[in-house]
Write a protein that holds these residues in place. Sequence first.
Motif, short mmCIF file in Angstrom:
data_model
loop_
_atom_site.label_atom_id
_atom_site.label_comp_id
_atom_site.label_asym_id
_atom_site.label_seq_id
_atom_site.Cartn_x
_atom_site.Cartn_y
_atom_site.Cartn_z
N LYS A 1 -11.53 51.46 -43.76
CA LYS A 1 -11.32 51.27 -42.30
C LYS A 1 -10.37 52.35 -41.79
O LYS A 1 -10.59 52.96 -40.73
N GLU A 2 -9.32 52.63 -42.59
CA GLU A 2 -8.33 53.64 -42.19
C GLU A 2 -8.98 55.03 -42.14
O GLU A 2 -8.77 55.80 -41.19
N GLU B 1 -11.23 55.29 -39.08
CA GLU B 1 -10.41 55.45 -37.86
C GLU B 1 -9.89 56.89 -37.76
O GLU B 1 -9.92 57.51 -36.68
N LYS C 1 -10.98 59.80 -34.79
CA LYS C 1 -9.99 60.41 -33.90
C LYS C 1 -10.12 61.94 -33.86
O LYS C 1 -9.47 62.59 -33.03
N SER D 1 -18.54 58.25 -33.86
CA SER D 1 -18.26 56.83 -34.14
C SER D 1 -19.56 56.06 -34.42
O SER D 1 -19.59 55.12 -35.21
#
Length: 349
Positions: free
Chosen positions: A79-80, A83, A87, A96
């Motif tokens: 998940k990190e 993300e 960005k 995304s």
Amino acid sequence: MKYETIRLDGETLILLDQRKLPEKIEFFEAEDYQEVAFAISDMVVRGAPAIGATGAYGVYLAALEYDDLSENEFLNQMKEAIEYLNKARPTAVNLSWATKRMFNIIKKNSGQNRKALIRLLEQEANNIAREDVEINKTMAKHGNKIVPMSANILTHCNTGALATVDYGTALGVIREAHRNNKNIHVYADETRPRLQGARLTAFELVEENIPATLIADSVAATLIRDGRIDLILVGADRIAANGDTANKIGTYMLSELARVHSVPFYVVAPRSTVDYNLDHGDLIEIEERSSDEVKKIGSEVIAPDGIRVYNPAFDITPAENITGIITEYGIVKPPFVSGLRDIKDRRRS
Ligand SMILES: CSC[C@H]1O[C@H](OP(=O)(O)O)[C@H](O)[C@@H]1O
């Protein structure tokens, strides 16, 4: 195109370094997701579909890195990583969209054998890349139908094989028209400040011997006013549900000129570029980039220190300025809300 924009070689992602084109053919090697994110943000690789496919491979590299973690730790780290990748550049929805598609594979197979999951992620990233080329070729065939014989076509930025996995979106339509002997001529905007038109679109057009003229961005208005442009084809980074379209800075200006002078203005983009969660274009986040991009050309300083710079990388073209949106499901005509909704859940044949 002769060179591959994106290629996975074992556990290394190899990217044609578009910062160096057209003078040098060099490749950037990303071995982890942080290097993939850097390649996206520094525009080693750019273009909405190309960014999406690159992001997908970034998720695969992250999974390799976190292969030996426990289920919970793996999920949190993935998940990190996603993300972090998202960005890298905020405007192109394809990034995304692609990383979410990869995460869905992780969720669907949670608790399963990790090695098998990593193989599935590699396959999914390859699927995204392969499908992009198929979709571009399908859009090109739809788009070719609206290209008149001997048309003078204006295009902005780079929407070719360098902006996708191959073939291109708007430049894919141009390729198709050329290969179908439509005797077209292309006017390519240089596209300040990153010069994707001069450096990348001109590179692709010359490589394929497509008749073309490079122009400074400010020349387009005179060509349109003088009736020397028959059709304008552009790409997209994010399309709102009502058809408002985010694309390279300068696109909105062209759409206004097209409206005033009654020149057909088409956006060419796959359905994955439509963000159905946004009702209109004012909700699209516009990336602002470094002032150096405006104050320098390459390494040459062209503006004094101390001058303020405003450098949005995209602008919004209102749906009312768009003649049609060329997708892999055909050409969506106004009213775009219903037209885009009609293709939302369609399956490619
Ligand atoms: C095939 S869509 C490419 C799209 O991306 C470009 O932006 P950037 O070069 O900053 O990634 C431009 O908006 C193109 O239309």
